[in-house]
Write an enzyme that holds these catalytic residues in place. Structure first.
Site, PDB file in Angstrom:
ATOM      1  N   CYS A  79       0.972  -1.510   0.035  1.00 25.75           N
ATOM      2  CA  CYS A  79      -0.278   0.229  -0.166  1.00 25.75           C
ATOM      3  C   CYS A  79       0.771   1.633  -0.060  1.00 25.75           C
ATOM      4  CB  CYS A  79      -0.782  -0.007   1.616  1.00 25.75           C
ATOM      5  SG  CYS A  79      -2.044  -1.506   1.259  1.00 25.75           S
ATOM      6  N   HIS A 128      -2.854   6.613   2.019  1.00 30.37           N
ATOM      7  CA  HIS A 128      -3.834   5.241   1.268  1.00 30.37           C
ATOM      8  C   HIS A 128      -5.020   5.448   1.716  1.00 30.37           C
ATOM      9  CE1 HIS A 128      -3.983   1.368   0.834  1.00 30.37           C
ATOM     10  NE2 HIS A 128      -4.000   1.101   1.868  1.00 30.37           N
ATOM     11  N   ASN A 181      -9.877  -0.156  -1.380  1.00 28.14           N
ATOM     12  CA  ASN A 181      -8.964  -0.176  -1.445  1.00 28.14           C
ATOM     13  C   ASN A 181      -8.080  -0.953  -2.654  1.00 28.14           C
ATOM     14  OD1 ASN A 181      -6.075  -0.907  -0.392  1.00 28.14           O
ATOM     15  ND2 ASN A 181      -6.303  -1.527   1.559  1.00 28.14           N
TER      16      ASN A 181
END
Length: 312
Positions: free
Chosen positions: A113, A238, A268
């Site tokens: 990430c 993020h 995500n």
């Protein structure tokens, strides 16, 4: 020239949209349950004939077009991804082949990430050191490939997509110094492992770490750029979970900043999340050329990396 800048950005998402109601047909969940816990409404899911390098190439082509550049102008291609299926050719080489980029150095980075902000720093260092003149920096992940769609704790989180930036030499330091690091002893808190590989995480541990340990680190990234958090025009974290993004942005102290909340419609997307959200803010006109923007990636490997950049 002894600096670098982001000349342009671009993003791409697959056409298929998976809603919370769709997921309720697969697992024991509901729209209310998902929204209240992670803030996600929809996510884009790539089909079996849409590999990661295709997503990445679409985003990169848009960034190149926005910069007014041709593939031959690029001499470094960096792809941040943790969902590559094959070892070789690497994802960057496959993207270069799709775009017909001749003779570029091609490298993949797997920092999950936090991959894009690591890759952006690597491109900045390469350009300022004279190792490259223009770089394509891409974050691309197909999280649907590594998801157990019967596990309601993880399948509600993920989406697929890609975002890209063109980095080039400049007279100014429009990409600030990176602040990066990791917490190796907590590396197992976010995992993509096994055969077939599957995404898993210790959600509460990640939440506590992100909301308590990361705010002072993000503030230090601002200090390295010579700015206070209140000077920021935007914060692009993020896009993991709205319940992490909102308190983290508040604790950073970016009181005047637009806060990217693309997680609500994209889920995500791992390494794609920051460039994807940044590109959307630019496309929407939410931030203007030259505006200072904090980019801050965190998560997989319990790694983090952040820098302040000037909006293209």
């Amino acid at each position: 020239m002894n600096g670098s800048r982001i000349a342009a950005v671009g993003h791409y998402q697959p056409a298929k949209v998976l809603t919370n109601e769709d997921l309720a047909d697969l697992v024991d969940t509901s729209d209310e349950w998902i929204r209240s816990r992670v803030g996600i409404r929809t996510r884009h899911i790539a089909g079996p004939d849409e590999p990661v390098d295709e997503l990445a190439a679409h985003a990169a082509a848009k960034a190149l077009a926005s910069a007014g550049l041709a593939p031959a102008d690029i001499d470094l291609v960096l792809v941040a991804t943790s969902t590559a299926v094959d070892r070789s050719p690497n994802m960057a080489a496959r993207v270069a082949a799709r775009l017909a980029v001749p003779q570029a150095a091609t490298m993949d980075l797997n920092v999950v990430c936090a991959g894009f902000t690591h890759a952006l720093a690597t491109a900045d260092h390469a350009v300022r050191a004279g190792g490259a003149s223009r770089a394509l920096v891409i974050g691309a992940d197909k999280m649907s490939d590594v998801t157990d769609w019967s596990d309601r704790t993880t399948c509600v989180l993920v989406g697929d997509g890609a975002g890209a930036a063109v980095v080039e030499a400049a007279d100014e330091h429009a990409i600030g110094p990176v602040l990066w690091g990791s917490v190796p002893e907590m590396g197992n808190a976010v995992r993509i492992e096994g055969t077939p590989p599957r995404f898993a995480q210790e959600g509460q541990s990640v939440y506590r770490w992100a909301t308590t340990q990361l705010p002072p680190i993000a503030r230090r990234a601002c200090e390295r750029a010579g700015l206070q958090p209140a000077d920021l025009a935007a914060v692009v974290l993020h896009q993991a979970n709205l319940r992490i993004i909102e308190p983290l942005a508040e604790k950073i102290g970016a009181v005047n900043a637009v806060v990217a909340r693309d997680v609500t419609e994209s889920g995500n997307t791992s390494a794609a999340s920051i460039p994807l959200a940044l590109s959307k803010l630019v496309e929407q006109g939410a931030i203007g050329t030259g505006d200072p923007v904090l980019l801050f990636g965190f998560g997989g490997n319990l790694s983090y990396a952040g820098q302040v950049v000037r909006c293209p």
